[in-house]
Design an enzyme around this catalytic site. Sequence first.
Site, PDB file in Angstrom:
ATOM      1  N   ALA A 173      13.120 -10.873  26.040  1.00 19.89           N
ATOM      2  CA  ALA A 173      12.923  -9.516  25.535  1.00 19.89           C
ATOM      3  C   ALA A 173      14.204  -8.695  25.556  1.00 19.89           C
ATOM      4  CB  ALA A 173      11.834  -8.809  26.344  1.00 19.89           C
ATOM      5  N   THR A 174      15.094  -8.957  26.499  1.00 23.28           N
ATOM      6  CA  THR A 174      16.359  -8.209  26.539  1.00 23.28           C
ATOM      7  C   THR A 174      17.160  -8.438  25.268  1.00 23.28           C
ATOM      8  OG1 THR A 174      16.514  -8.159  28.958  1.00 23.28           O
ATOM      9  CG2 THR A 174      18.575  -7.992  27.726  1.00 23.28           C
ATOM     10  N   GLN A 195       5.581  -6.386  28.515  1.00 21.48           N
ATOM     11  CA  GLN A 195       4.530  -6.288  29.527  1.00 21.48           C
ATOM     12  C   GLN A 195       3.135  -6.205  28.920  1.00 21.48           C
ATOM     13  OE1 GLN A 195       4.974  -6.596  32.711  1.00 21.48           O
ATOM     14  NE2 GLN A 195       7.181  -6.356  32.919  1.00 21.48           N
ATOM     15  N   SER A 204       8.529 -11.428  25.625  1.00 22.36           N
ATOM     16  CA  SER A 204       9.156 -12.246  26.664  1.00 22.36           C
ATOM     17  C   SER A 204       8.221 -13.369  27.078  1.00 22.36           C
ATOM     18  CB  SER A 204       9.503 -11.381  27.880  1.00 22.36           C
ATOM     19  OG  SER A 204      10.001 -12.177  28.938  1.00 22.36           O
ATOM     20  N   HIS A 235       8.295 -15.379  29.892  1.00 21.07           N
ATOM     21  CA  HIS A 235       7.915 -15.516  31.304  1.00 21.07           C
ATOM     22  C   HIS A 235       7.047 -14.374  31.801  1.00 21.07           C
ATOM     23  CE1 HIS A 235      10.718 -12.632  33.419  1.00 21.07           C
ATOM     24  NE2 HIS A 235      11.298 -12.691  32.243  1.00 21.07           N
ATOM     25  N   THR A 275      21.150 -23.041  18.571  1.00 17.04           N
ATOM     26  CA  THR A 275      20.084 -24.045  18.525  1.00 17.04           C
ATOM     27  C   THR A 275      18.834 -23.531  19.229  1.00 17.04           C
ATOM     28  OG1 THR A 275      21.708 -25.841  18.536  1.00 17.04           O
ATOM     29  CG2 THR A 275      19.451 -26.406  19.150  1.00 17.04           C
ATOM     30  N   CYS A 330      14.964  -5.669  37.574  1.00 13.85           N
ATOM     31  CA  CYS A 330      16.308  -5.565  37.002  1.00 13.85           C
ATOM     32  C   CYS A 330      17.163  -4.525  37.721  1.00 13.85           C
ATOM     33  CB  CYS A 330      16.209  -5.206  35.517  1.00 13.85           C
ATOM     34  SG  CYS A 330      15.193  -6.367  34.581  1.00 13.85           S
TER      35      CYS A 330
END
Length: 568
Positions: free
Chosen positions: A238-239, A346, A366, A368, A406, A492
Amino acid sequence: MDRCCTSRSTLEKGGVSGSDPDGQGHGPIGAEMEEACISERFDTDLRNDNIGLGFHEIIKGYYKVLIILSAPTLYHWPDLVYRCDIYFQNSIHFVSFTFPGDWLPGAAADDISVAKGRLHWDMLGRTALRGLAGARGVLCRRFGASQSRRDGAENDNDSLKDVADKFRPLYLDFQATTPMDPRVLDAMLPYLVSAYGNPHSRTHAYGWESEAAVEKARKQTADLIGADPREVVFTSGATESNNIAIKGVARFYKAKKKHIITSQTEHKCVLDSCRMLETEGFDVTYLPVKTNGLVDLKELEEAIRPDTSLVSIMTVNNEIGVKQPIDEIGRICQAKKVFFHTDAAQAVGKIPLDVNKMKIDLMSISGHKLYGPKGVGAFYIRRRPRVRVEAIQSGGGQERGLRSGTVPTPLVVGLGAACEIAQQEMEYDHKHVSNLAKRLVMKIMNAIPDVVMNGDAEQRYPGCINLSFAYVEGESLLMALKDVALSSGSACTSASLEPSYVLRAIGADEDLAHSSIRFGLGRFTTEEEVDYTAEKCIQHVRRLREMSPLWEMVQEGVDLKNINWSQH
């Protein structure tokens, strides 16, 4: 009950080609498996009923056991188990193992008790994918022909004591990351070992195979958010998706539009991207939020200017769990002809999202955060009406030139599988998490006074609970709750001792901001974990308050806000 996955094995019902290595019928032989010469049922209750033994039976040369788990676990024992079948029904996992037949019924009850004890400590104590590694060591010794069963049992008991001494804390930090669902791992494994082709290689079968897997994952991801697969771009997380959306849109349209709108409670990568654009001459408006954490829609509408190119508002806040009115924001942006981006890391897989109904032009995802692998994410970008972005990474032009590099096939396959599972189980997961959240909050708030829930009580994702405990230092409480994995805010920014900028933005007093704890609940959280956490939290808050002179003053009726503290 549907069977979702079966690990590859050397044994298939009906027989396989092979040999009997010791001549005693213990190896994977070709003879047809016959039904039991003995069938026996027993139920050993070891500390926790989340593990139950179903039945065992001897099947010519093999010993079969059914173990029922209420949480996922790693189930591959290739050097020991000839066959492993995994079944799923909601959050209950049925694991059927087939072992060598020299594991005799006479010792079976003792052996499985040891295995269950190790499973309890290793898996339910409590990271979901800690796995059967510990139990594997026990069972490998149990099945070893070189040791007597009695000696093995003594060694097993010693091993259990070691595990008990070293057991890991409960995991209640699901906003930082989520454990990978074992069904995701099962989908990924072939692309980590045998199907290793580069998905961009168009000249041979290895590449075609990987490309087909990537495109399947693209469709699985798109289906979860109601998008067209051609609108999904795979990223590292997501970042990166947030960086592409904010910097990419701003730079592409900078000739005519140089204004961006976001909120003060966004994730740090969004705020830092906006600050970077300010150094390039862009004008950024950071909208304040109300005391409940929600954006004021009237202020948003008034902030939009003719030169505004993008509005970026996150769907669910990662610290306090509030759910922004995305539908209304999307309609405002569409009416004003401004692109709308939302950081949905989220929210995706946890609440229903439809990019078309919600008028979302760009979205960040994201892996994870929805029980998938780390290191992979996705970026939704609308095709009609078309949204253009300037790529922030140069390279081979993969992913329609928007994200060169890739594509990591195993990770992308894992993300796709996680999205598909989330779509299937979203309703069940949401009900499960909602019940646990209500249970946790009620237990804590009914037992101790002066506890504040940060953020709106209704417009929120229930799995993210941020509580402030007045007259208690948050870091002290975290240290006291060392047997529960929690946080005081975003992972973070967890290295900072400053109070959360999100709590400051909603107007929380600095002392309350310093006393906040975030409880993250998820798919694999159990009622026992919630009860244990609540009890420990209540115990330690009371203990820390007894040590606090401020709490003593409050009990005596002193109004701390009217005290003029002297400076020393």
